[in-house]
Enzyme design. Sequence first.
Site, mmCIF file in Angstrom:
data_model
loop_
_atom_site.group_PDB
_atom_site.id
_atom_site.type_symbol
_atom_site.label_atom_id
_atom_site.label_comp_id
_atom_site.label_asym_id
_atom_site.label_seq_id
_atom_site.Cartn_x
_atom_site.Cartn_y
_atom_site.Cartn_z
ATOM 1 N N CYS A 103 0.842 -1.191 0.000
ATOM 2 C CA CYS A 103 0.000 0.000 0.000
ATOM 3 C C CYS A 103 0.882 1.248 0.000
ATOM 4 O O CYS A 103 1.832 1.339 0.799
ATOM 5 C CB CYS A 103 -0.893 0.004 1.237
ATOM 6 N N GLU A 133 2.823 -5.917 8.514
ATOM 7 C CA GLU A 133 3.209 -4.533 8.228
ATOM 8 C C GLU A 133 4.370 -4.090 9.115
ATOM 9 O O GLU A 133 5.306 -3.429 8.658
ATOM 10 C CB GLU A 133 2.013 -3.590 8.411
ATOM 11 N N THR A 172 -0.158 1.522 10.119
ATOM 12 C CA THR A 172 -1.247 2.307 9.516
ATOM 13 C C THR A 172 -2.636 1.890 9.983
ATOM 14 O O THR A 172 -3.614 2.596 9.709
ATOM 15 C CB THR A 172 -1.217 2.198 7.978
ATOM 16 N N SER A 230 -6.922 -9.606 10.633
ATOM 17 C CA SER A 230 -6.998 -8.220 10.156
ATOM 18 C C SER A 230 -6.936 -7.242 11.324
ATOM 19 O O SER A 230 -7.867 -7.132 12.116
ATOM 20 C CB SER A 230 -8.304 -8.020 9.372
#
Length: 315
Positions: A103, A133, A172, A230
């Site tokens: 992303c 991430e 993020t 998630s």
Amino acid sequence: MTQEKRPMKVLLAAPRGFCAGVDRAIQIVEQAITKFGTPVYVRHEIVHNRHVVERLERIGAIFVDELDEAPVDRPVVFSAHGVPKSVPEEARRREMIYIDATCPLVSKVHVEAQRHHAAGMEIVLIGHAGHPEVVGTLGQLPEGAITLVETVGDAEKFEPKDPARIAFATQTTLSVDDTAEIVAVLQRRFPGIAAPHKEDICYATTNRQAAVKTMAEPCDVVLVIGSETSSNSKRLVEVALRAGARKAVLVEDASAVDWSLLETAQTVGVTAGASAPEQLVEDLIAAIGARYDTAVEELRVTDENVVFKLPRLVA
């Protein structure tokens, strides 16, 4: 004679579901399959959603944990969460065709971390240990250059080498409120700490949490569609509870709902994490409608029109 359905108010949060980074990552895999044929390999889940992964598998994607599980003569896509620098380096060494679906808002965090490091700063990364991430961001710099802080307690205990030369960045997909508390501790302890130019928590995470806050208070139950892996979806459950929902649960899809939770409910809230397809929301609304006489009201806090370009190799 059919039994009359009990009324149920359904509050639908908006924005919800796919963000621009997830949409782009999925398109990258689809376009790679169109351009290069099958199979196309993908390192890690492209996004954290089983339904998305299974659909891409059906059209020719093969998901692997590490690069050495992919043959050198087939393209490989890196997931939206970002990868350590060592991964594209290995792909180049093996002379593989690789497409980076990181992303752009995660890439921004990588660039800022590198810039701070080049300026001789020590970096604090606010995030969850082990999340892909975070692994990717830590892997942008030499070991020890970034210290991971997960909680307010970690922030209170952090001891930099030079308090005058530190900067912070964040994952993020964190809780906006939890992160603000951690940042407040760091700024109190180190008034000169360098902050990101623009907040690292992405617009989609912020908007989805704001929508849930608006919706939660009158809800007896909030159903958040998303995967257990998630981060942004799990944060929506926490935000709903903090904002006044009596109950809030994460569900993979309509088939995973424990309907006993709704037995005494009059108002149910529905939202979806940034990697959950809108079809899952529609299926859940239909499943509630099959059991109750539903009145659906959408609560929209903002419109999103962010679009990210595809990499040249698949554009």
